[in-house]
Write a protein that holds these residues in place. Structure first.
Motif, PDB file in Angstrom:
ATOM      1  N   TYR A 126      -9.766   4.406  -7.148  1.00 56.04           N
ATOM      2  CA  TYR A 126      -8.467   3.813  -6.817  1.00 56.04           C
ATOM      3  C   TYR A 126      -7.437   4.909  -6.560  1.00 56.04           C
ATOM      4  N   VAL A 127      -6.543   4.635  -5.621  1.00 59.93           N
ATOM      5  CA  VAL A 127      -5.335   5.429  -5.445  1.00 59.93           C
ATOM      6  C   VAL A 127      -4.160   4.475  -5.671  1.00 59.93           C
ATOM      7  N   ILE A 128      -3.369   4.746  -6.705  1.00 57.70           N
ATOM      8  CA  ILE A 128      -2.197   3.937  -7.023  1.00 57.70           C
ATOM      9  C   ILE A 128      -0.964   4.738  -6.609  1.00 57.70           C
ATOM     10  N   ILE A 129      -0.140   4.151  -5.742  1.00 58.16           N
ATOM     11  CA  ILE A 129       1.040   4.838  -5.224  1.00 58.16           C
ATOM     12  C   ILE A 129       2.285   4.169  -5.789  1.00 58.16           C
ATOM     13  N   ASP A 130       3.050   4.927  -6.567  1.00 56.61           N
ATOM     14  CA  ASP A 130       4.310   4.424  -7.115  1.00 56.61           C
ATOM     15  C   ASP A 130       5.399   4.674  -6.085  1.00 56.61           C
ATOM     16  N   CYS A 131       5.926   3.601  -5.500  1.00 56.87           N
ATOM     17  CA  CYS A 131       6.864   3.716  -4.384  1.00 56.87           C
ATOM     18  C   CYS A 131       8.291   3.975  -4.862  1.00 56.87           C
ATOM     19  N   PRO A 132       9.118   4.519  -3.975  1.00 59.82           N
ATOM     20  CA  PRO A 132      10.540   4.655  -4.299  1.00 59.82           C
ATOM     21  C   PRO A 132      11.225   3.293  -4.256  1.00 59.82           C
ATOM     22  N   PRO A 133      12.363   3.144  -4.940  1.00 58.36           N
ATOM     23  CA  PRO A 133      13.060   1.848  -4.966  1.00 58.36           C
ATOM     24  C   PRO A 133      14.024   1.682  -3.793  1.00 58.36           C
ATOM     25  N   PHE A 134      13.550   1.995  -2.604  1.00 64.33           N
ATOM     26  CA  PHE A 134      14.357   1.796  -1.400  1.00 64.33           C
ATOM     27  C   PHE A 134      13.435   1.731  -0.190  1.00 64.33           C
ATOM     28  N   LEU A 135      13.924   1.088   0.859  1.00 63.14           N
ATOM     29  CA  LEU A 135      13.162   1.001   2.094  1.00 63.14           C
ATOM     30  C   LEU A 135      13.455   2.225   2.954  1.00 63.14           C
ATOM     31  N   GLY A 136      12.409   2.786   3.544  1.00 61.35           N
ATOM     32  CA  GLY A 136      12.597   3.985   4.359  1.00 61.35           C
ATOM     33  C   GLY A 136      11.262   4.605   4.695  1.00 61.35           C
ATOM     34  N   ASN A 137      11.291   5.869   5.081  1.00 59.61           N
ATOM     35  CA  ASN A 137      10.067   6.551   5.510  1.00 59.61           C
ATOM     36  C   ASN A 137       9.039   6.698   4.396  1.00 59.61           C
ATOM     37  N   LEU A 138       9.502   6.964   3.180  1.00 59.25           N
ATOM     38  CA  LEU A 138       8.553   7.093   2.069  1.00 59.25           C
ATOM     39  C   LEU A 138       7.845   5.771   1.802  1.00 59.25           C
ATOM     40  N   MET A 139       8.603   4.680   1.808  1.00 56.84           N
ATOM     41  CA  MET A 139       7.988   3.375   1.632  1.00 56.84           C
ATOM     42  C   MET A 139       6.984   3.105   2.746  1.00 56.84           C
TER      43      MET A 139
END
Length: 264
Positions: A126-139
């Motif tokens: 598994y690869v679990i990705i903890d996303c940033p709390p905003f919409l944008g390029n990282l998301m």
């Protein structure tokens, strides 16, 4: 090893306990014998700190910033991996606060993480990705790389708008990149059952996601204590009654991604 299951833990609304869900989901998968790579894509680095890797947040290059912003360093991603007792971790870094404009200038702005992970992902289940709390390029990078999303949400009315914004963004991304992004579950988090609104929202979410697994995690001080001590509740708070929820989550994810039953 076959290609790993990749999951973005995502909700652009802050304060939903996203990192706690991501770490404990990873801990539950580890407890089932799965090899997990945890990617902290949040520039705030909360997961990095909660996994006892605070020094990595201030480390010298190369960092995740360099991997995402410089294609010539992409194959160095393996140098970033830190070993935690429950999972392998790619930590965030203070330089990540400047990565959004760098990605905007990139020719394939939403694909950088996916291309970097290709160098190491086959070592994991598994690869679990903890996303940033905003919409944008990282998301975008997280959703494109994973193409599966686990959504933490609060049992309060503001979650309705948060779901709407997230799914609008997901729909736009799937059109732009001609991909599909699947919902592998919703986690109603930090539930206080004494609140009438909480119970009403649980019913609303279950009705809205009738074809998607929904898990309910009660508000427990033990969950935050475990994070403060650098691990999931499976290691630091093994008596916590919410372990059963995360065990059920991990078993369901194994079923969704067709992993064989773990035998003792």
């Amino acid at each position: 090893m076959a290609e790993p299951a990749k999951i973005a833990v995502s909700n652009q609304k802050g304060g939903v306990g996203k990192t706690a869900v991501a770490i404990n989901a990873a801990g539950a998968l580890n407890a089932r014998g799965r090899d997990v790579l945890f990617v902290d894509l949040d520039p705030q680095g909360n997961a990095t700190e909660n996994l006892g890797l605070r020094e990595a947040y201030d480390s010298e290059p190369p960092s995740l910033f360099d991997i995402l912003s410089d294609s010539e360093q992409r194959d160095r991603i393996g140098e970033l991996v830190r070993e935690h007792e429950e999972m392998s971790v790619i930590p965030s870094n203070i330089d990540m606060t400047a990565v959004e404009p760098e990605l905007t200038l990139s020719r394939r702005s939403g694909e950088q993480l996916a291309m970097a992970l290709e160098h190491i992902e086959d070592e994991y289940d598994y690869v679990i990705i903890d996303c940033p709390p905003f919409l944008g390029n990282l998301m975008d990078n997280a959703l494109f790389a994973a193409q599966n999303v686990l959504i933490p949400a609060l049992a309060e009315d503001t979650s309705k708008r948060a779901f709407e914004l997230l799914f609008d963004h997901v729909d736009a991304l799937t059109r732009d990149y001609e991909i599909s992004i699947d919902e592998c579950g919703v986690v109603i988090n930090r539930i206080d059952v004494r609140k009438t609104q909480a119970n009403e929202m649980i019913d609303w979410i279950r009705n809205a996601f009738d074809d998607t697994p929904v898990w309910e995690v009660r508000e427990r001080a033990a969950i935050q204590r475990a994070l403060s001590n650098g691990a999931s509740i499976f290691v630091e708070e093994s008596d916590c009654d919410q372990i059963e929820v995360f065990e059920a989550m991990a078993a369901n994810l194994d079923e969704q991604f067709e992993f064989q039953e773990v035998t003792a």
